[in-house]
Design a protein around this motif. Sequence first.
Motif, PDB file in Angstrom:
ATOM      1  N   SER A   6      -7.927   5.855   0.420  1.00 43.20           N
ATOM      2  CA  SER A   6      -9.038   5.061  -0.097  1.00 43.20           C
ATOM      3  C   SER A   6     -10.369   5.752   0.068  1.00 43.20           C
ATOM      4  O   SER A   6     -11.263   5.572  -0.744  1.00 43.20           O
ATOM      5  CB  SER A   6      -9.069   3.702   0.598  1.00 43.20           C
ATOM      6  OG  SER A   6      -9.313   3.868   1.974  1.00 43.20           O
ATOM      7  N   TYR A  18      -9.701   0.981  -8.806  1.00 40.63           N
ATOM      8  CA  TYR A  18      -8.630   0.503  -7.937  1.00 40.63           C
ATOM      9  C   TYR A  18      -9.109  -0.703  -7.120  1.00 40.63           C
ATOM     10  O   TYR A  18      -8.412  -1.717  -6.995  1.00 40.63           O
ATOM     11  CB  TYR A  18      -8.186   1.640  -7.014  1.00 40.63           C
ATOM     12  CG  TYR A  18      -6.792   1.481  -6.465  1.00 40.63           C
ATOM     13  CD1 TYR A  18      -5.703   2.059  -7.104  1.00 40.63           C
ATOM     14  CD2 TYR A  18      -6.551   0.756  -5.305  1.00 40.63           C
ATOM     15  CE1 TYR A  18      -4.418   1.922  -6.600  1.00 40.63           C
ATOM     16  CE2 TYR A  18      -5.279   0.610  -4.802  1.00 40.63           C
ATOM     17  CZ  TYR A  18      -4.211   1.197  -5.458  1.00 40.63           C
ATOM     18  OH  TYR A  18      -2.946   1.049  -4.960  1.00 40.63           O
ATOM     19  N   GLU A  19     -10.305  -0.566  -6.556  1.00 35.85           N
ATOM     20  CA  GLU A  19     -10.853  -1.646  -5.740  1.00 35.85           C
ATOM     21  C   GLU A  19     -11.144  -2.889  -6.576  1.00 35.85           C
ATOM     22  O   GLU A  19     -11.000  -4.023  -6.096  1.00 35.85           O
ATOM     23  CB  GLU A  19     -12.123  -1.170  -5.035  1.00 35.85           C
ATOM     24  CG  GLU A  19     -11.841  -0.152  -3.935  1.00 35.85           C
ATOM     25  CD  GLU A  19     -13.114   0.446  -3.358  1.00 35.85           C
ATOM     26  OE1 GLU A  19     -14.192   0.223  -3.960  1.00 35.85           O
ATOM     27  OE2 GLU A  19     -13.028   1.136  -2.335  1.00 35.85           O
ATOM     28  N   ILE A  21      -9.433  -3.902  -9.220  1.00 35.54           N
ATOM     29  CA  ILE A  21      -8.145  -4.567  -9.441  1.00 35.54           C
ATOM     30  C   ILE A  21      -7.777  -5.402  -8.222  1.00 35.54           C
ATOM     31  O   ILE A  21      -7.379  -6.565  -8.324  1.00 35.54           O
ATOM     32  CB  ILE A  21      -7.037  -3.525  -9.735  1.00 35.54           C
ATOM     33  CG1 ILE A  21      -7.281  -2.879 -11.097  1.00 35.54           C
ATOM     34  CG2 ILE A  21      -5.661  -4.173  -9.681  1.00 35.54           C
ATOM     35  CD1 ILE A  21      -6.371  -1.715 -11.394  1.00 35.54           C
ATOM     36  N   HIS A  22      -7.923  -4.791  -7.036  1.00 35.92           N
ATOM     37  CA  HIS A  22      -7.591  -5.506  -5.810  1.00 35.92           C
ATOM     38  C   HIS A  22      -8.500  -6.710  -5.611  1.00 35.92           C
ATOM     39  O   HIS A  22      -8.052  -7.766  -5.157  1.00 35.92           O
ATOM     40  CB  HIS A  22      -7.700  -4.565  -4.610  1.00 35.92           C
ATOM     41  CG  HIS A  22      -6.458  -3.762  -4.372  1.00 35.92           C
ATOM     42  ND1 HIS A  22      -5.340  -4.287  -3.771  1.00 35.92           N
ATOM     43  CD2 HIS A  22      -6.148  -2.476  -4.687  1.00 35.92           C
ATOM     44  CE1 HIS A  22      -4.395  -3.371  -3.702  1.00 35.92           C
ATOM     45  NE2 HIS A  22      -4.862  -2.254  -4.252  1.00 35.92           N
ATOM     46  N   LEU A  25      -7.387  -9.471  -7.966  1.00 28.74           N
ATOM     47  CA  LEU A  25      -6.109  -9.998  -7.497  1.00 28.74           C
ATOM     48  C   LEU A  25      -6.304 -10.880  -6.264  1.00 28.74           C
ATOM     49  O   LEU A  25      -5.712 -11.970  -6.159  1.00 28.74           O
ATOM     50  CB  LEU A  25      -5.160  -8.838  -7.169  1.00 28.74           C
ATOM     51  CG  LEU A  25      -3.696  -9.197  -6.910  1.00 28.74           C
ATOM     52  CD1 LEU A  25      -3.101  -9.929  -8.103  1.00 28.74           C
ATOM     53  CD2 LEU A  25      -2.890  -7.943  -6.603  1.00 28.74           C
ATOM     54  N   GLU A  26      -7.146 -10.444  -5.353  1.00 27.06           N
ATOM     55  CA  GLU A  26      -7.427 -11.233  -4.155  1.00 27.06           C
ATOM     56  C   GLU A  26      -8.125 -12.541  -4.521  1.00 27.06           C
ATOM     57  O   GLU A  26      -7.869 -13.587  -3.922  1.00 27.06           O
ATOM     58  CB  GLU A  26      -8.293 -10.426  -3.189  1.00 27.06           C
ATOM     59  CG  GLU A  26      -7.556  -9.329  -2.446  1.00 27.06           C
ATOM     60  CD  GLU A  26      -6.463  -9.871  -1.544  1.00 27.06           C
ATOM     61  OE1 GLU A  26      -6.756 -10.785  -0.743  1.00 27.06           O
ATOM     62  OE2 GLU A  26      -5.315  -9.413  -1.663  1.00 27.06           O
ATOM     63  N   LYS A  29      -5.508 -14.855  -5.899  1.00 29.58           N
ATOM     64  CA  LYS A  29      -4.649 -15.303  -4.807  1.00 29.58           C
ATOM     65  C   LYS A  29      -5.355 -16.376  -3.981  1.00 29.58           C
ATOM     66  O   LYS A  29      -4.753 -17.408  -3.647  1.00 29.58           O
ATOM     67  CB  LYS A  29      -4.268 -14.116  -3.917  1.00 29.58           C
ATOM     68  CG  LYS A  29      -3.372 -14.511  -2.739  1.00 29.58           C
ATOM     69  CD  LYS A  29      -3.108 -13.345  -1.814  1.00 29.58           C
ATOM     70  CE  LYS A  29      -4.314 -13.054  -0.957  1.00 29.58           C
ATOM     71  NZ  LYS A  29      -4.042 -12.018   0.068  1.00 29.58           N
ATOM     72  N   PHE A 258      -0.908  -9.861 -11.522  1.00 31.86           N
ATOM     73  CA  PHE A 258      -0.223  -8.938 -10.614  1.00 31.86           C
ATOM     74  C   PHE A 258       0.678  -7.989 -11.396  1.00 31.86           C
ATOM     75  O   PHE A 258       0.708  -6.780 -11.132  1.00 31.86           O
ATOM     76  CB  PHE A 258       0.597  -9.728  -9.590  1.00 31.86           C
ATOM     77  CG  PHE A 258       1.446  -8.862  -8.696  1.00 31.86           C
ATOM     78  CD1 PHE A 258       0.856  -8.085  -7.705  1.00 31.86           C
ATOM     79  CD2 PHE A 258       2.820  -8.821  -8.853  1.00 31.86           C
ATOM     80  CE1 PHE A 258       1.637  -7.279  -6.882  1.00 31.86           C
ATOM     81  CE2 PHE A 258       3.603  -8.022  -8.038  1.00 31.86           C
ATOM     82  CZ  PHE A 258       3.013  -7.251  -7.051  1.00 31.86           C
ATOM     83  N   SER A 261      -1.522  -5.540 -13.326  1.00 30.56           N
ATOM     84  CA  SER A 261      -2.255  -4.629 -12.442  1.00 30.56           C
ATOM     85  C   SER A 261      -1.365  -3.525 -11.907  1.00 30.56           C
ATOM     86  O   SER A 261      -1.841  -2.441 -11.571  1.00 30.56           O
ATOM     87  CB  SER A 261      -2.877  -5.402 -11.276  1.00 30.56           C
ATOM     88  OG  SER A 261      -1.891  -5.901 -10.402  1.00 30.56           O
ATOM     89  N   ARG A 262      -0.048  -3.791 -11.834  1.00 27.42           N
ATOM     90  CA  ARG A 262       0.855  -2.739 -11.349  1.00 27.42           C
ATOM     91  C   ARG A 262       0.828  -1.525 -12.258  1.00 27.42           C
ATOM     92  O   ARG A 262       0.840  -0.385 -11.794  1.00 27.42           O
ATOM     93  CB  ARG A 262       2.282  -3.290 -11.228  1.00 27.42           C
ATOM     94  CG  ARG A 262       2.500  -4.092  -9.971  1.00 27.42           C
ATOM     95  CD  ARG A 262       3.948  -4.360  -9.669  1.00 27.42           C
ATOM     96  NE  ARG A 262       4.592  -5.208 -10.672  1.00 27.42           N
ATOM     97  CZ  ARG A 262       5.724  -5.864 -10.458  1.00 27.42           C
ATOM     98  NH1 ARG A 262       6.323  -5.764  -9.284  1.00 27.42           N
ATOM     99  NH2 ARG A 262       6.261  -6.619 -11.390  1.00 27.42           N
ATOM    100  N   LYS A 265      -2.588   0.231 -11.717  1.00 29.04           N
ATOM    101  CA  LYS A 265      -2.615   0.988 -10.462  1.00 29.04           C
ATOM    102  C   LYS A 265      -1.759   2.249 -10.568  1.00 29.04           C
ATOM    103  O   LYS A 265      -2.111   3.282 -10.000  1.00 29.04           O
ATOM    104  CB  LYS A 265      -2.129   0.106  -9.312  1.00 29.04           C
ATOM    105  CG  LYS A 265      -3.123  -0.974  -8.914  1.00 29.04           C
ATOM    106  CD  LYS A 265      -2.786  -1.589  -7.570  1.00 29.04           C
ATOM    107  CE  LYS A 265      -1.542  -2.427  -7.639  1.00 29.04           C
ATOM    108  NZ  LYS A 265      -1.262  -3.124  -6.360  1.00 29.04           N
TER     109      LYS A 265
END
Length: 643
Positions: A6, A18-19, A21-22, A25-26, A29, A258, A261-262, A265
């Motif tokens: 990272s 990348y961040e 996307i996370h 996603l967070e 969630k 999700f 996003s796979r 990523k």
Amino acid sequence: MTEEVSTLLVNSSLRKQYEKIHAVLEEKKDDLLQKLKKSSKTRLKNADIEEKIQKLLIRDGDFFDALMRIKDEIINKEDARYASVPYDRIFNPKVRQLFQDSEFQKSLKQYVNRLNELLDSSDFFSRDSFSYYNAENVKKTLEANGFFKANHSVLLRNKKSATKDDNSSLTIENDSELEELINSERNKVSEDAGLRKKFQAVEKKITKNSDTRDFYEYISSNPQYLPELIDIDLFEEKTWKSYIKINQESFLETTDFFESSREQKKEIEEEALRQETKWEKVIDIFNNRFYVSFTLTIKNRIGMVLGQEKLPQLSFDFSEGEEHQEINKTDLLSVLSTGEKKALYILNVLFEMEERKSAGEETVFVVDDIADSFDYKNKYAIIQYLKEMSEVPQFRLILLTHNFDFFRTVDQRGVVSYKTCKIAYKTDSEVRLEDAKGINNPFINDFKKHFFDDSLKRVASVPFIRNLIEYTRGVDDRGYNQLTSLLHWKSDTSDISQKDLDDIFNDFFGADETFASIDNDKSVVQLIFEQAKSELSKPEGPNLESKLVLSVAIRLKAEKYMISCIADSRFVSTITKNQTYALFKKFSSLDDVDEDVKKVISSAVLMTPESIHVNAFMYEPIIDLSDVHLKQVYKDLLELSVN
């Protein structure tokens, strides 16, 4: 991603993607977990809900893998049968302890067996296909759709009827008849003496503990859930699935993102893999320029080349003598010096700089004492890299430092221009920036040029000239000894004239003997004291020459005072080195010395040696020293002299 990945491997642009996307996603969630929290009426934190769902639904994998495992099941699920179950009332830890009691499990099974017998004997209900729950749902659906109001009817066939022609059937023509039937069948079950007896055994266990009474109150009003408690883990799983079902929209948003996003990523990781050459460049810069006890390599190079691994990992090869050992980062940090730890941190900086350079990004770097704690080899490695940075057109550097040696080096190496450098001074009322001066060889560039026409710079030159004579002619030179008598109170200090000082200067530098001081009518020590006194009213600032003159005057005043108090010329004449300290030691041993006086003399003794013994290479202490303190010490000494 690991910390190495990272912070070091993915370039700035890829890392942001990348961040992002996370982050999305967070966010999805957290929204889902918040909805599940509300539906379950639980006091659990979101993180605890996440952990419970993960453990219930999947053994290996994370929260999102657990959601993906049940995605099709949730979509195809017809109802959310247990969505109204208040989670904390059923699945709290105290209730779970109760279910570990073998006697309680036995009583519960007996109750469930009897309940099933009664359901099996019911005319219209079945424990599997048409339970109370199903009947209630049918009733609600028919009411909601105006089934009976449209003059429709429902034909219920008795389970015991043998044929369709059997007249053991019941026609329901309105809502109240259906509700009456459901209540009648439920009462047959609930009023059964055998079932009630079995329930009392369960009840006795539940109500024994105050922590489980809340569970009892709920389950006694909802006995239909008692059979589910035979396998409480399965019941908990079904309950969470019901909560998820009624929040299906949020659930699908999370799982759909999700899945998409796979792929994103995967593309980012593949691009990160292509950054290998840039990585190797940064690692080569680090290994070749910095002197540390470890070597950096890419640990999984072969796996990367073969496509078996997606991202490089750093390996730290620690060296001690002839021994070499690969070591993890945590253990490595425990044995590194402060300078080596900083060097490892700079690896992050190097990669960031290289990425910005290759991307052509306009960047302002604020570098704050970056060379602090480094030995000279690594300090020069940093300066070399700063020099390269300064030559990148889109880079701008702001260097902050307390280290004057570092300042001179970056100036001499062309990293900065002396004309653009500032020194910051803090007073009681402000912080002031002034042009840097007195740092780049002030004696040659300033003091020497004004030796004959500026009294302040003339006195400030004395320590420099004395140093130069010491280095070139030695301590036996007459000029060296006369100048020493201007820095220490000697028997001849008062007798040294301006002409004597002119002669020393002209002799050493080969100057025209016609050069003479503007203050020929005064002894040098008189000039020193006059100049020091005149400096007391000047504002705080760089004032290198002012600090030098104050320091010389402080020492002379302090030594003269101590000599007068000691009153032992024979003792004084035996001192051959470290005169100030020798005098102070003797002075401190006197019985009649006032403690306040001793403090004043002590301050003078402690601060002046570093200030007076200066040369062109090392005089940071006096530059970094506040002249406010020097002025106060000199004022205190003047007060002692008067008294």
